[in-house]
Design a protein around this motif. Structure first.
Motif, short mmCIF file in Angstrom:
data_model
loop_
_atom_site.label_atom_id
_atom_site.label_comp_id
_atom_site.label_asym_id
_atom_site.label_seq_id
_atom_site.Cartn_x
_atom_site.Cartn_y
_atom_site.Cartn_z
N ILE A 173 -33.57 94.53 6.54
CA ILE A 173 -34.56 94.99 5.57
C ILE A 173 -35.27 96.26 6.02
O ILE A 173 -35.26 97.27 5.33
CB ILE A 173 -35.60 93.88 5.29
CG1 ILE A 173 -34.90 92.64 4.70
CG2 ILE A 173 -36.70 94.39 4.34
CD1 ILE A 173 -35.79 91.43 4.58
N CYS A 174 -35.87 96.21 7.22
CA CYS A 174 -36.76 97.31 7.61
C CYS A 174 -36.18 98.25 8.69
O CYS A 174 -36.74 99.31 8.92
CB CYS A 174 -38.11 96.77 8.06
SG CYS A 174 -38.06 95.97 9.67
N GLY A 175 -35.11 97.84 9.36
CA GLY A 175 -34.53 98.70 10.38
C GLY A 175 -35.15 98.57 11.76
O GLY A 175 -34.78 99.28 12.69
N ASN A 176 -36.11 97.63 11.89
CA ASN A 176 -36.72 97.36 13.19
C ASN A 176 -35.69 96.63 14.07
O ASN A 176 -34.72 96.08 13.56
CB ASN A 176 -37.95 96.46 12.96
CG ASN A 176 -38.80 96.30 14.19
OD1 ASN A 176 -38.65 97.03 15.18
ND2 ASN A 176 -39.70 95.33 14.15
N VAL A 177 -35.91 96.62 15.38
CA VAL A 177 -35.00 95.87 16.25
C VAL A 177 -35.18 94.37 16.01
O VAL A 177 -36.29 93.91 15.71
CB VAL A 177 -35.20 96.18 17.75
CG1 VAL A 177 -34.60 97.51 18.11
CG2 VAL A 177 -36.66 96.12 18.14
N SER A 178 -34.10 93.64 16.13
CA SER A 178 -34.12 92.22 15.82
C SER A 178 -32.94 91.52 16.48
O SER A 178 -31.92 92.15 16.74
CB SER A 178 -34.02 92.06 14.31
OG SER A 178 -33.99 90.70 13.96
N GLU A 179 -33.11 90.23 16.75
CA GLU A 179 -31.97 89.47 17.25
C GLU A 179 -31.36 88.63 16.13
O GLU A 179 -30.43 87.87 16.34
CB GLU A 179 -32.37 88.60 18.46
CG GLU A 179 -32.79 89.46 19.65
CD GLU A 179 -32.71 88.75 20.99
OE1 GLU A 179 -32.31 87.58 21.04
OE2 GLU A 179 -33.05 89.39 22.00
N GLU A 180 -31.94 88.75 14.93
CA GLU A 180 -31.38 88.07 13.77
C GLU A 180 -31.19 89.09 12.65
O GLU A 180 -31.55 90.25 12.80
CB GLU A 180 -32.34 86.96 13.32
CG GLU A 180 -32.42 85.81 14.31
CD GLU A 180 -33.55 84.85 13.99
OE1 GLU A 180 -33.53 84.30 12.88
OE2 GLU A 180 -34.44 84.69 14.82
N THR A 181 -30.67 88.65 11.49
CA THR A 181 -30.45 89.60 10.41
C THR A 181 -31.76 90.20 9.92
O THR A 181 -31.81 91.34 9.48
CB THR A 181 -29.71 88.96 9.21
OG1 THR A 181 -30.40 87.77 8.86
CG2 THR A 181 -28.27 88.63 9.56
N GLU A 182 -32.86 89.39 10.00
CA GLU A 182 -34.18 89.91 9.66
C GLU A 182 -35.11 89.81 10.86
O GLU A 182 -35.08 88.82 11.58
CB GLU A 182 -34.78 89.13 8.48
CG GLU A 182 -34.03 89.36 7.18
CD GLU A 182 -34.62 88.56 6.02
OE1 GLU A 182 -35.78 88.11 6.14
OE2 GLU A 182 -33.91 88.38 5.02
N CYS A 183 -35.96 90.83 11.04
CA CYS A 183 -36.84 90.86 12.21
C CYS A 183 -38.01 89.88 12.05
O CYS A 183 -38.24 89.35 10.96
CB CYS A 183 -37.35 92.28 12.45
SG CYS A 183 -38.59 92.81 11.27
N THR A 184 -38.77 89.67 13.12
CA THR A 184 -39.86 88.70 13.09
C THR A 184 -40.97 89.11 12.10
O THR A 184 -41.59 88.25 11.50
CB THR A 184 -40.48 88.53 14.50
OG1 THR A 184 -40.75 89.82 15.04
CG2 THR A 184 -39.54 87.79 15.43
N VAL A 185 -41.18 90.42 11.94
CA VAL A 185 -42.21 90.88 11.00
C VAL A 185 -41.78 90.54 9.57
O VAL A 185 -42.54 89.96 8.79
CB VAL A 185 -42.48 92.40 11.14
CG1 VAL A 185 -43.47 92.87 10.08
CG2 VAL A 185 -42.99 92.74 12.54
N CYS A 186 -40.56 90.90 9.21
CA CYS A 186 -40.07 90.64 7.85
C CYS A 186 -40.03 89.14 7.55
O CYS A 186 -40.22 88.72 6.41
CB CYS A 186 -38.69 91.25 7.65
SG CYS A 186 -38.73 93.04 7.50
N GLN A 187 -39.78 88.33 8.57
CA GLN A 187 -39.69 86.88 8.39
C GLN A 187 -41.05 86.19 8.33
O GLN A 187 -41.14 85.05 7.88
CB GLN A 187 -38.91 86.25 9.55
CG GLN A 187 -37.41 86.40 9.45
CD GLN A 187 -36.72 85.58 10.52
OE1 GLN A 187 -37.09 84.46 10.80
NE2 GLN A 187 -35.69 86.16 11.12
N ASP A 188 -42.09 86.87 8.78
CA ASP A 188 -43.42 86.26 8.91
C ASP A 188 -44.10 86.12 7.54
O ASP A 188 -44.46 87.13 6.92
CB ASP A 188 -44.27 87.13 9.84
CG ASP A 188 -45.60 86.48 10.19
OD1 ASP A 188 -45.98 85.49 9.52
OD2 ASP A 188 -46.26 86.96 11.12
#
Ligand SMILES: [Zn+2]
Length: 201
Positions: free
Chosen positions: A61-76
């Motif tokens: 979604i946002c292009g931030n680093v992540s270990e999943e398809t969506e980062c922790t911010v987008c998932q929060d």
């Protein structure tokens, strides 16, 4: 000048010398540091290098680093989805998170407009930003590009583009160290620049 050693040691000096900000002397110093370190420590370092490439990716979604398809911010679910803060690099997300001033979402462009380096709007994740703004959920876009020439050029471009969509566009208040990276600003200064952001039109 740098080809002084042989075999594995020279390979290491050369590889380290390819890293940004590492000149031949630093590469040599680091190589000898590694050579003199405990085997276990060197294995841990080698594993960290391999693991980061294996596990870390960029948020869909946002292009931030992540270990999943969506980062922790987008998932929060507690994040304010009516705001998107636009930054150049994932490290800027970290800098802004440290200020605790911002509870919205992010969008990482992957750089800044830099004609001299051949980077134009099409090389950045601007199309992806535009599509995130389509559903009307986002009310404000905070432009938080670096306070340097490329960051300003990118901000000017985005303000024009986003204003045409009817989204409120704000820019961080001045007071940030000019010419530098966002990450160099201390938390208080960056936090103040955030709360003092102004509308652009
Ligand atoms: Zn994300």
């Amino acid at each position: 000048m740098s080809a002084v050693y042989e075999g594995a040691l020279q390979d290491l000096v050369e590889e380290l010398g390819k890293l940004p900000g590492i000149g031949p002397k630093s590469a040599q110093r680091l190589a000898f540091h590694i050579l003199q370190s405990e085997s276990a420590d060197v294995s841990t370092l080698a594993q960290a290098l391999t693991e980061v490439k294996k596990r870390v990716r960029f948020c869909d979604i946002c292009g931030n680093v992540s270990e999943e398809t969506e980062c922790t911010v987008c998932q929060d679910p507690r994040r304010d989805r009516s705001m998107i803060c636009v930054v150049e690099e994932p490290k800027d997300v970290v800098a802004i998170e440290r200020t605790r001033e911002y509870r919205g979402l992010y969008h990482v462009l992957g750089g800044a407009i830099d004609p001299m380096a051949g980077v134009g709007p099409d090389n950045l994740r601007i199309k992806e930003l535009m599509s995130r703004l389509q559903n009307g959920e986002v009310k404000e876009c905070v432009i938080a590009t670096d306070p340097n020439l490329e960051g300003e050029a990118t901000a000017t471009y985005l303000v024009r583009l986003l204003n045409s969509l009817g989204v409120t566009v704000t820019r961080l208040a001045s007071g940030l160290p000019v010419g530098g990276d966002l990450e160099y600003a201390d938390e208080v200064t960056l936090g103040r620049a955030f709360s003092g952001r102004r509308e652009m039109d």
